[in-house]
Design a protein around this motif. Sequence first.
Motif, PDB file in Angstrom:
ATOM      1  N   ALA A 151       0.821  -1.210   0.000  1.00  7.11           N
ATOM      2  CA  ALA A 151       0.000   0.000   0.000  1.00  7.11           C
ATOM      3  C   ALA A 151       0.854   1.259   0.000  1.00  7.11           C
ATOM      4  O   ALA A 151       0.389   2.327  -0.374  1.00  7.11           O
ATOM      5  CB  ALA A 151      -0.928   0.008   1.223  1.00  7.11           C
ATOM      6  N   LEU A 152       2.106   1.125   0.403  1.00  7.61           N
ATOM      7  CA  LEU A 152       3.027   2.257   0.431  1.00  7.61           C
ATOM      8  C   LEU A 152       3.935   2.266  -0.790  1.00  7.61           C
ATOM      9  O   LEU A 152       4.933   2.972  -0.827  1.00  7.61           O
ATOM     10  CB  LEU A 152       3.873   2.201   1.708  1.00  7.61           C
ATOM     11  CG  LEU A 152       3.094   2.243   3.023  1.00  7.61           C
ATOM     12  CD1 LEU A 152       4.011   1.969   4.198  1.00  7.61           C
ATOM     13  CD2 LEU A 152       2.403   3.588   3.191  1.00  7.61           C
ATOM     14  N   GLY A 153       3.599   1.478  -1.800  1.00 12.61           N
ATOM     15  CA  GLY A 153       4.417   1.411  -2.996  1.00 12.61           C
ATOM     16  C   GLY A 153       5.685   0.609  -2.819  1.00 12.61           C
ATOM     17  O   GLY A 153       6.627   0.745  -3.600  1.00 12.61           O
ATOM     18  N   ARG A 154       5.725  -0.227  -1.799  1.00 17.96           N
ATOM     19  CA  ARG A 154       6.908  -1.038  -1.518  1.00 17.96           C
ATOM     20  C   ARG A 154       6.528  -2.515  -1.681  1.00 17.96           C
ATOM     21  O   ARG A 154       6.154  -3.167  -0.721  1.00 17.96           O
ATOM     22  CB  ARG A 154       7.409  -0.765  -0.100  1.00 17.96           C
ATOM     23  CG  ARG A 154       8.036   0.598   0.081  1.00 17.96           C
ATOM     24  CD  ARG A 154       8.198   0.997   1.526  1.00 17.96           C
ATOM     25  NE  ARG A 154       8.691  -0.076   2.368  1.00 17.96           N
ATOM     26  CZ  ARG A 154       8.829   0.023   3.694  1.00 17.96           C
ATOM     27  NH1 ARG A 154       8.490   1.156   4.297  1.00 17.96           N
ATOM     28  NH2 ARG A 154       9.275  -0.978   4.405  1.00 17.96           N
ATOM     29  N   ASN A 155       6.623  -3.003  -2.886  1.00 10.01           N
ATOM     30  CA  ASN A 155       6.214  -4.383  -3.133  1.00 10.01           C
ATOM     31  C   ASN A 155       7.293  -5.150  -3.884  1.00 10.01           C
ATOM     32  O   ASN A 155       6.996  -5.964  -4.748  1.00 10.01           O
ATOM     33  CB  ASN A 155       4.900  -4.441  -3.902  1.00 10.01           C
ATOM     34  CG  ASN A 155       4.228  -5.798  -3.727  1.00 10.01           C
ATOM     35  OD1 ASN A 155       4.314  -6.415  -2.669  1.00 10.01           O
ATOM     36  ND2 ASN A 155       3.561  -6.265  -4.767  1.00 10.01           N
ATOM     37  N   GLU A 156       8.558  -4.885  -3.533  1.00  8.84           N
ATOM     38  CA  GLU A 156       9.669  -5.598  -4.139  1.00  8.84           C
ATOM     39  C   GLU A 156      10.584  -6.169  -3.072  1.00  8.84           C
ATOM     40  O   GLU A 156      10.825  -5.529  -2.040  1.00  8.84           O
ATOM     41  CB  GLU A 156      10.481  -4.684  -5.051  1.00  8.84           C
ATOM     42  CG  GLU A 156       9.739  -4.214  -6.281  1.00  8.84           C
ATOM     43  CD  GLU A 156      10.625  -3.434  -7.229  1.00  8.84           C
ATOM     44  OE1 GLU A 156      10.204  -3.241  -8.387  1.00  8.84           O
ATOM     45  OE2 GLU A 156      11.720  -2.994  -6.812  1.00  8.84           O
ATOM     46  N   VAL A 157      11.079  -7.366  -3.327  1.00 10.51           N
ATOM     47  CA  VAL A 157      12.175  -7.925  -2.546  1.00 10.51           C
ATOM     48  C   VAL A 157      13.429  -7.682  -3.370  1.00 10.51           C
ATOM     49  O   VAL A 157      13.590  -8.243  -4.464  1.00 10.51           O
ATOM     50  CB  VAL A 157      11.981  -9.427  -2.269  1.00 10.51           C
ATOM     51  CG1 VAL A 157      13.201 -10.004  -1.553  1.00 10.51           C
ATOM     52  CG2 VAL A 157      10.722  -9.658  -1.442  1.00 10.51           C
ATOM     53  N   VAL A 158      14.286  -6.814  -2.889  1.00  7.00           N
ATOM     54  CA  VAL A 158      15.487  -6.411  -3.615  1.00  7.00           C
ATOM     55  C   VAL A 158      16.658  -7.260  -3.138  1.00  7.00           C
ATOM     56  O   VAL A 158      16.864  -7.410  -1.926  1.00  7.00           O
ATOM     57  CB  VAL A 158      15.783  -4.917  -3.389  1.00  7.00           C
ATOM     58  CG1 VAL A 158      17.017  -4.486  -4.176  1.00  7.00           C
ATOM     59  CG2 VAL A 158      14.572  -4.068  -3.777  1.00  7.00           C
ATOM     60  N   VAL A 159      17.416  -7.813  -4.071  1.00  2.00           N
ATOM     61  CA  VAL A 159      18.532  -8.675  -3.694  1.00  2.00           C
ATOM     62  C   VAL A 159      19.765  -8.289  -4.493  1.00  2.00           C
ATOM     63  O   VAL A 159      19.714  -8.133  -5.713  1.00  2.00           O
ATOM     64  CB  VAL A 159      18.179 -10.168  -3.901  1.00  2.00           C
ATOM     65  CG1 VAL A 159      17.723 -10.462  -5.318  1.00  2.00           C
ATOM     66  CG2 VAL A 159      19.353 -11.066  -3.519  1.00  2.00           C
ATOM     67  N   GLY A 160      20.879  -8.099  -3.793  1.00  4.80           N
ATOM     68  CA  GLY A 160      22.143  -7.794  -4.447  1.00  4.80           C
ATOM     69  C   GLY A 160      22.825  -9.067  -4.918  1.00  4.80           C
ATOM     70  O   GLY A 160      23.050  -9.978  -4.127  1.00  4.80           O
ATOM     71  N   VAL A 161      23.144  -9.130  -6.210  1.00  4.60           N
ATOM     72  CA  VAL A 161      23.750 -10.334  -6.792  1.00  4.60           C
ATOM     73  C   VAL A 161      25.041  -9.929  -7.494  1.00  4.60           C
ATOM     74  O   VAL A 161      25.103  -9.825  -8.710  1.00  4.60           O
ATOM     75  CB  VAL A 161      22.800 -11.023  -7.793  1.00  4.60           C
ATOM     76  CG1 VAL A 161      23.332 -12.409  -8.160  1.00  4.60           C
ATOM     77  CG2 VAL A 161      21.394 -11.133  -7.228  1.00  4.60           C
ATOM     78  N   GLN A 162      26.072  -9.685  -6.720  1.00  2.00           N
ATOM     79  CA  GLN A 162      27.353  -9.315  -7.304  1.00  2.00           C
ATOM     80  C   GLN A 162      28.156 -10.523  -7.745  1.00  2.00           C
ATOM     81  O   GLN A 162      28.906 -10.465  -8.712  1.00  2.00           O
ATOM     82  CB  GLN A 162      28.171  -8.490  -6.309  1.00  2.00           C
ATOM     83  CG  GLN A 162      27.740  -7.038  -6.196  1.00  2.00           C
ATOM     84  CD  GLN A 162      27.759  -6.314  -7.529  1.00  2.00           C
ATOM     85  OE1 GLN A 162      26.715  -6.069  -8.133  1.00  2.00           O
ATOM     86  NE2 GLN A 162      28.942  -5.984  -8.020  1.00  2.00           N
ATOM     87  N   GLU A 163      28.027 -11.619  -6.991  1.00  2.00           N
ATOM     88  CA  GLU A 163      28.808 -12.808  -7.296  1.00  2.00           C
ATOM     89  C   GLU A 163      27.937 -13.826  -8.022  1.00  2.00           C
ATOM     90  O   GLU A 163      26.777 -14.014  -7.673  1.00  2.00           O
ATOM     91  CB  GLU A 163      29.367 -13.426  -6.014  1.00  2.00           C
ATOM     92  CG  GLU A 163      30.266 -12.484  -5.237  1.00  2.00           C
ATOM     93  CD  GLU A 163      30.838 -13.146  -4.000  1.00  2.00           C
ATOM     94  OE1 GLU A 163      31.668 -14.056  -4.148  1.00  2.00           O
ATOM     95  OE2 GLU A 163      30.438 -12.740  -2.896  1.00  2.00           O
TER      96      GLU A 163
END
Length: 293
Positions: A151-163
């Motif tokens: 509802a706050l526009g936060r509907n992503e699971v963000v993941v850092g994939v450097q390796e």
Amino acid sequence: MTGPVVVGVDGSPASVTAAWWAAREAVERHLSVLLLHSWTTQPLDVPVAQEALTKQRCGGRVLQRMEAELLHRHAELSVATELVSESASKALVEAGGTATLLVLGSRGHGSVAGFLLGSVSLHVLGLAQCPAVTVRAGDPAVEDGRGHPAALGRNEVVVGVQEPSPAADPLLEFAFAAAEVHGARVRAVRALPPSSLVTHRHADPPGEGYEADERTRLDADLAPWQEKFPGVEVVDHVARGSASQVLLAASARGRLTVVGRRRHPSPLTWKLGPVAHAALHHLPCPVALVPHD
């Protein structure tokens, strides 16, 4: 895993927010919650001179109040409490051996605090055997118990994939599983060093070939997880800049940001990298640190 969601509580606002988040997460994952309080590791507003028995009674009341509040919010939730005499850091690290998640509170912007203070919190985050999540006090999606990240526009699971895989596999598995549980999208992030513009200057435009190659590599890392979680929407996010800067910018719509940290063979050699520090200190959303080899 089917172990509990373990949350450290001391009655402080940060630990209360963490417990609220942990309870909702446990309900959605069909897990139980374990509320853990160390009566020997008191928050700053508890007089040091208090007798041990008084401290234990105070800790017991903190656990009882928190248990009652969580059950009021989630009648179907299974909640256990544990009052321990060892240090908070030792108790949480040990609990992480059988937990699905460890959850810690964080005070506003700045260094991680709450149930554990400063370097002790970082010590737990650096040694936990399971994923450890910090939840920031004041997060509007958690605080009132009614807000929802989507509802706050936060509907992503963000993941850092450097390796590349297999180092990234534990992070991607955690991120995709969390996204599936919450009906969220996965945003997989890879940062390209600005120096690549120089090393690939013959491309037209400069660096375009390198960026395309990195996007292809990232898509290859994501492919097995897209097959395993076909209902999860995925966005690949490749951008130039330091890994910390790119991840922070990509997390603007994040309900949860997932960062990796290497396992360490000794509790004397643990450390968190600069990307983990940046996420913990600057992101408003919950941050999950996932150990990997």
